[in-house]
Design an enzyme around this catalytic site. Sequence first.
Site, short mmCIF file in Angstrom:
data_model
loop_
_atom_site.label_atom_id
_atom_site.label_comp_id
_atom_site.label_asym_id
_atom_site.label_seq_id
_atom_site.Cartn_x
_atom_site.Cartn_y
_atom_site.Cartn_z
CE1 TYR A 108 -3.93 2.55 1.03
CE2 TYR A 108 -1.85 3.59 2.05
CZ TYR A 108 -3.14 3.65 1.40
OH TYR A 108 -3.88 4.87 1.43
CD GLU A 196 -5.88 4.44 -1.39
OE1 GLU A 196 -6.03 4.65 -0.18
OE2 GLU A 196 -6.85 4.29 -2.08
#
Length: 390
Positions: A108, A196
Amino acid sequence: MNIHEYQAKEILGSFGIAVPRGRVALTSDQVERAAKEMGGRCIVKAQIYAGGRGKAGGVKLVHHPEQAQELAKDLFGRKLVTPQTGPQGLKVRRILVEEAVEIAREFYLSITLDRETSRYCLIASAEGGVEIEEVAQKSPEKIHILTIDPFTGLRPYQARKIALALGLKGSICEDCVDLILNLYRCCTERDCFLVEINPLVITKAGWLMAMDAKVNFDDNSMFRHREYPDMQDYSQLDPLEITAGKFDLSYIKLQGNIGCMVNGAGLAMATLDVLKESGGEPANFLDVGGGATREKVTEAFKIILQDADVKGVFVNIFGGIMRCDIIAQGIIEAASEVHCALPIVVRMDGSKVEEGKKLLMQSGLNVQIGNNLGDGATRIVQMLQAGRPN
Ligand code: GDP
Ligand code: MN
């Protein structure tokens, strides 16, 4: 401002970040053709303004172009419901077809504006692919956070520290340093509120690649990016939100049945709090801003009444720059125009308040005046209860 995954990947690609080869399609025939182009075996990804698509059936691996086409037929026009869409879901109108990539590891990585420090903040975790909120709750030690000093920017040694914390070594660690620096450059140059990558992957072939991407532009930077509004997919937005935007009003949809018109963000928050305390549930709130004009009040009122969930309206306005009698005229004009018979409670204060109240009482509308915020909130809740059939 939100954009789709395929647009986000185009941007990341232009900053030197590797993304899978892909094509966006608007029809199931185009999906079939794109699947052929990718070699048959490919990933079909529904494009909506929300994450969590994988678990909702919006991201699937297919093996033949025909299978891609069948899946596309099923997806197009369907409303995907994910934890981020709300119960009403979001309709699929675009599909991204991508080459299938063999994934070895998922990470992530994101950069977002932290309102508390007013700085960009980098978040990374070796627990990728899954929802980061879940990781943050269950094992916060697995999340690495770095606040970036806007004066020095992100330094290579800081990016390296993050890459090492993710457990990367050797050349892939250096690739990750470059990727992180490029991501930061993307954020600052494109005025992003959020970038993101979840998951950022290492492929079985040993390459670092952004498998999913979310880019959100900072609304305050629109004046610098005339091209941004054209990138927006209006079909993904609440139509009332779009209308509100046109009139420079901020409209927020909520889950209850009382429409709220207020001026100023602080007053909006206070109004929602007091309404909830009095047992009411706001259906939305519409902030007409500090210097609301009569036209704005009229438009705002019409927008609130178009929300089908609204069974009553609570107006809480402080007439500072704007006189109360003019606000009252705006309300009367809008309510008469759309033949509104719903209960309305108006609490207002400020200049020409008596004149404003008088106009409302003479208007023939189903309206009551609140003496103060608490009284107004109680009244609208009572009016709704009284009107409810047993
Ligand atoms: P989200 O659920 O909306 O966040 O959509 P994602 O794009 O993140 O897709 C969900 C999951 O599908 C990812 O976490 C990956 O595990 C998987 N996925 C997406 N693209 C590929 C791919 O090309 N190959 C493989 N093997 N898995 C993929
Ligand atoms: Mn994802």
